[in-house]
Design an enzyme around this catalytic site. Sequence first.
Site, short mmCIF file in Angstrom:
data_model
loop_
_atom_site.label_atom_id
_atom_site.label_comp_id
_atom_site.label_asym_id
_atom_site.label_seq_id
_atom_site.Cartn_x
_atom_site.Cartn_y
_atom_site.Cartn_z
N LYS A 61 -5.46 -45.38 -12.62
CA LYS A 61 -5.28 -44.27 -11.67
C LYS A 61 -4.58 -44.79 -10.41
CE LYS A 61 -9.19 -41.61 -13.33
NZ LYS A 61 -10.65 -41.40 -13.29
N GLN A 105 -15.75 -42.03 -9.50
CA GLN A 105 -15.70 -42.28 -10.95
C GLN A 105 -17.11 -42.09 -11.55
OE1 GLN A 105 -12.81 -43.11 -12.73
NE2 GLN A 105 -14.07 -42.95 -14.57
N ASP A 128 -11.27 -33.80 -8.44
CA ASP A 128 -11.83 -33.69 -9.79
C ASP A 128 -12.39 -32.28 -10.05
OD1 ASP A 128 -11.73 -35.43 -11.85
OD2 ASP A 128 -13.56 -36.53 -11.36
#
Length: 302
Positions: A61, A105, A128
């Site tokens: 990422k 994460q 997200d």
Amino acid sequence: MNAPSTPSSAHIIDGKAFALKLRENIAAKVPEFITASGRKPGLAVILVGDDPASKVYVGSKGKATIAAGMNSFEYLLPADVPQEDLIALVKTLNDDDAVDGILVQLPLPDGLNEQEVIAALDPDKDVDGLHVMNAGRLVSGQKAMVPCTPLGCQILLKDYLGDLSGLNAVVLGRSILVGKPMAQLLLNENCTVTMAHSRTKDLPDVVRAADIVVAAVGRPEMVKADWLKPGAIVIDVGINRLAPVGDAKGRLVGDVDTHNAMAHVKAITPVPGGVGPMTIACLLRNTLLAAHRRNSMDDPEI
Ligand code: NDP
């Protein structure tokens, strides 16, 4: 003459190639943002613990973010970080003007409360799309940060099919990260949507009614060829690693028995190389979008 071992009439939806194009388009829009705002868009990623697979994800990422011309900020915290320290970091990043997107994460190590951490995110930086504000905005038709994986599936479907109106869609799986937002996105595209899960009765029959199948269950090759309507479009979200054979690493497979489904369906995403690469591309897209919205700029056309 030998008959081919794999019946292969289906179109393969090449998510890897599409994601590459999408990333190029995003990178091409970044200079406009820099000219208008005087700074680069920034994505902060927090990784707690040292799970090797998560480290690889976070690393890729970061590389993709920099390759798109954005700033990447990585925070690696030990697995035993106190909950309040993690939340304090999230709040610091919420207040940091150089940061447009924050990604924590998941999963977090045992002992940390994911919901509390997600709730601490500034919804406008929640790239997200997991904050309840974004889930609510998506359902109520407002501008939301949409979770990256279902967004990637929607983009691939629209690119392949154009108009999805009136099609029967079955979403297998009802997680907050994939299944639920996927169903909502398909509903927004005027599909007739059925959500299936582990308690669904007669699952093969439910799937057989679908023009579009999105499989997100995390069960290797669970969806069999004879569950699929001839001509269906199949988006396989699953990423499952099979057991190693001898010295060889186990193969990656999706939730669909692609090998046998190929003769049956009209189009299908492969695993790997289908939905996975779209997820990272959509993370960059959400970061650029967040940067524009935070600067009161119109959404860029990507
Ligand atoms: P979850 O484990 O959170 O959810 C799985 C869902 O599948 C649940 O709703 C569960 O039902 C349902 N399910 C499980 N077993 C069955 C079954 N036998 N029959 C019907 N439904 C079943 O997983 P995620 O949504 O996070 O991920 C799903 C898959 O997608 C995984 O393989 C994951 O690795 C992959 N993934 C891929 C990404 C990518 O970038 N390509 C990103 C995110 C995920 P119930 O709710 O009833 O328990």
